[in-house]
Design a protein around this motif. Structure first.
Motif, PDB file in Angstrom:
ATOM      1  N   ALA A  87       0.823  -1.206   0.000  1.00  0.00           N
ATOM      2  CA  ALA A  87       0.000   0.000   0.000  1.00  0.00           C
ATOM      3  C   ALA A  87       0.858   1.257   0.000  1.00  0.00           C
ATOM      4  O   ALA A  87       0.483   2.287  -0.557  1.00  0.00           O
ATOM      5  N   ALA A  88       2.049   1.182   0.635  1.00  0.00           N
ATOM      6  CA  ALA A  88       2.928   2.349   0.723  1.00  0.00           C
ATOM      7  C   ALA A  88       3.755   2.555  -0.534  1.00  0.00           C
ATOM      8  O   ALA A  88       4.307   3.638  -0.746  1.00  0.00           O
ATOM      9  N   GLY A 140       4.868  12.070  -2.989  1.00  0.00           N
ATOM     10  CA  GLY A 140       4.373  10.694  -2.969  1.00  0.00           C
ATOM     11  C   GLY A 140       4.477  10.127  -4.375  1.00  0.00           C
ATOM     12  O   GLY A 140       4.072  10.764  -5.345  1.00  0.00           O
ATOM     13  N   LEU A 141       5.020   8.924  -4.523  1.00  0.00           N
ATOM     14  CA  LEU A 141       5.332   8.404  -5.848  1.00  0.00           C
ATOM     15  C   LEU A 141       4.105   8.158  -6.720  1.00  0.00           C
ATOM     16  O   LEU A 141       4.173   8.305  -7.939  1.00  0.00           O
ATOM     17  N   CYS A 157       8.814  11.030  -1.264  1.00  0.00           N
ATOM     18  CA  CYS A 157       8.206  10.794   0.049  1.00  0.00           C
ATOM     19  C   CYS A 157       7.147  11.848   0.348  1.00  0.00           C
ATOM     20  O   CYS A 157       7.423  13.045   0.199  1.00  0.00           O
ATOM     21  N   PRO A 158       5.949  11.456   0.759  1.00  0.00           N
ATOM     22  CA  PRO A 158       4.904  12.430   1.085  1.00  0.00           C
ATOM     23  C   PRO A 158       5.337  13.329   2.236  1.00  0.00           C
ATOM     24  O   PRO A 158       5.523  12.868   3.359  1.00  0.00           O
ATOM     25  N   GLY A 194       8.070  15.377   1.657  1.00  0.00           N
ATOM     26  CA  GLY A 194       9.404  15.796   1.264  1.00  0.00           C
ATOM     27  C   GLY A 194      10.483  15.044   2.022  1.00  0.00           C
ATOM     28  O   GLY A 194      10.243  13.985   2.613  1.00  0.00           O
ATOM     29  N   CYS A 195      11.685  15.601   2.054  1.00  0.00           N
ATOM     30  CA  CYS A 195      12.825  14.922   2.673  1.00  0.00           C
ATOM     31  C   CYS A 195      12.618  14.677   4.166  1.00  0.00           C
ATOM     32  O   CYS A 195      13.156  13.711   4.716  1.00  0.00           O
ATOM     33  N   VAL A 196      11.866  15.539   4.827  1.00  0.00           N
ATOM     34  CA  VAL A 196      11.613  15.338   6.260  1.00  0.00           C
ATOM     35  C   VAL A 196      10.794  14.081   6.511  1.00  0.00           C
ATOM     36  O   VAL A 196      10.648  13.648   7.661  1.00  0.00           O
ATOM     37  N   ALA A 197      10.254  13.490   5.447  1.00  0.00           N
ATOM     38  CA  ALA A 197       9.481  12.249   5.566  1.00  0.00           C
ATOM     39  C   ALA A 197      10.268  11.050   5.068  1.00  0.00           C
ATOM     40  O   ALA A 197       9.713   9.973   4.878  1.00  0.00           O
TER      41      ALA A 197
END
Length: 501
Positions: A175-176, A432-433, A458-459, A461-464
């Motif tokens: 799912a991710a 998010g891809l 990454c949803p 941005g880089c902090v995620a």
């Protein structure tokens, strides 16, 4: 699960810490590596699994991945340290693929299956049965039952149930995954299609069993430091807040130098160079019609996806500007030609970018914030109580803002407004891809002509990124404050003329 301390995050940290301790301190590496699973599970009571034997077996696989080695074959007796001679070096090392599923840790979760729960009230209307296009639902003993052989997974039954009694069961890792790189092996365990995977790591952080892990270079980096090599750190801007609310950049720099790193630079310096360079590209190439649009290049997962999705004649729309990691590394190597550069950041995909052959990266090692936290622990440094500081001022607010979704496009737009006044800028940003994929298809169809498009795998941005230590929202808040408090907001226009070898 992101941003909360779970047994999985503790387990990962413990493995990295023990591997780092062995690399820094051990005189008997083979025996000490083989002993790590017994430190993870020290008694005859399992802490995480159904048995101490399975738990230790899985820990052994985690240790191998943490040392950059591949998993052991399931059908042969192989020591944890098998292949250690190749891994026990002070150079960049890992055996592809980067991301792997640990088979013995996978729970074989069902994927994309609809199931009626105990919430079913057996209502007279049974709308689930009425809307099913394949007659897959029947009433048994007063409850709805789904025939999985007939079910086509359309979801109509779930959507119409008045009691929300029908659940869609999805494998969390699948799912991710925004590029659908995860399927099942012959046993029903998760399997990663390496030809599709872009190494974002979102599957890894989404698995509640910790069955997916990326390979680390923490062992080789520690060996280089132990050997006395000149190792220089480049810190990604998402680092702010990752080691404590009040732990600012100056403390992190001081702690890194105490460990033995020769110098510390901000990757935001390379982001500044990228922002002004991509501003020039947009003005001179997109606004003049040479390119239909411009895609930012800093996120490796987004960049790889774009080059796979777009036709060959459109690939040049991916910015040719060096990524912040590479631009900073090259500037470091100009000043310190004999040094080794380690990128410390939030991103698993950067490990792949540093090893690609198409563009020389000048990056010798890549570790994540999660792995750096383990190094601090292995060296006995508690960042929450650490007091020493050393100033660092390498970048502007524009480059530092790259860490948050939308920050790249914002930095480029501000540079355009400042240095190319009167230029209309059409901005799109996507995170998010799966959303990145949609944006690329629209661009491919000609619906985003004239746009500057920022993509983040990454949803958030880089902090995620998969290698972060704190909740995404808290990381974003810390970065925004860092940007606001920066003494300079924009890089000088001359940065666009910098030529890095």
């Amino acid at each position: 699960m992101r941003g909360i301390e779970t047994p999985i995050t503790k387990l990962r940290r413990q493995v990295f810490t023990e591997v780092a301790k062995v690399a820094f301190e051990s005189d008997n590496i083979n025996d000490d590596i083989e002993a790590i699973p017994y430190k993870i599970t020290p008694s005859d009571v399992p802490l995480y699994r159904d048995s101490i034997y399975r738990e230790r077996a899985i820990a052994g696989e985690r240790v191998r991945l943490a040392m950059g080695m591949s998993l052991r074959p399931e059908s042969q007796p192989v020591h944890i340290t098998s292949g250690l001679n190749e891994s026990n070096i002070s150079d960049k090392y890992y055996e592809p693929p980067l991301m792997q599923v640990i088979p013995s840790a996978c729970a074989m979760c069902e994927d994309n299956v609809y199931e009626v729960s105990d919430q079913c009230r057996g209502c007279v209307a049974h709308p689930c049965q009425e809307v099913c296009p394949k007659d897959a639902i029947s009433m048994v003993n007063g409850r709805s039952v789904i025939d999985k052989d007939k079910c086509v997974k359309c979801g109509k039954c779930k959507a119409i149930c008045p009691y929300d009694a029908i659940a869609k069961k999805q494998r969390p890792c699948a799912a991710a995954c925004g590029v659908r790189a995860i399927d099942s092996d012959e046993h029903g365990r998760a399997r990663i299609n390496d030809k599709i995977c872009v190494k974002c790591g979102q599957c890894m952080v989404s698995c509640p069993f910790g069955a997916i892990a990326d390979k680390s270079q923490i062992f080789q980096l520690a060996q280089a430091l132990k050997k006395g090599d000149e190792v220089i750190v480049e810190l990604a801007p998402a680092v702010i807040g990752q080691f404590g609310t009040d732990v600012r950049l100056w403390k992190i720099k001081s702690a890194l130098k105490e460990i033995g790193f020769a110098e510390v630079y901000e990757v935001a310096l390379g982001a500044d160079i990228g922002a002004i360079t991509e501003a020039r590209h947009y003005v001179h190439e997109v606004k003049t019609g040479k390119l239909p649009f411009l895609l930012t290049s800093c996120c490796p997962a987004w960049s790889v996806l774009a080059k796979r999705t777009l036709p060959e004649e459109m690939v040049e729309a991916v910015s040719s500007a060096l990524t912040p990691m590479v631009a900073t590394a090259r500037s470091i190597k100009q000043k310190h030609p004999n040094s080794r550069v380690v990128f410390v950041g939030p991103c698993a995909a950067k490990k792949l970018e540093a090893s690609r052959e198409t563009v020389r990266s000048d990056v010798d090692f890549v570790i994540t914030f999660e792995e750096l936290a383990a190094i601090f622990e292995a060296k006995g440094i508690d960042m929450e109580t650490y007091e020493a500081e050393e100033p660092i001022h390498d970048a502007t607010g524009a480059g530092r803002g790259y860490a948050v979704a939308g920050g790249v496009a914002n930095a480029i737009e501000e540079c355009i407004n400042e240095y190319y006044p009167g230029t209309e800028v059409l901005i799109e940003h996507v995170e998010g891809l799966s959303e990145c994929q949609k944006m690329l298809l629209m661009a491919k169809a000609g619906k985003k002509d004239g746009c500057l498009i920022e993509g983040m795998g990454c949803p958030g941005g880089c902090v995620a990124g998969a290698g972060t230590n704190i909740p995404v929202a808290r990381g974003a808040q810390a970065v925004r404050k860092f940007v606001k408090d920066s003494t300079k907001s924009l890089p000088p226009k001359e940065y666009s003329e910098i030529e890095l070898p």
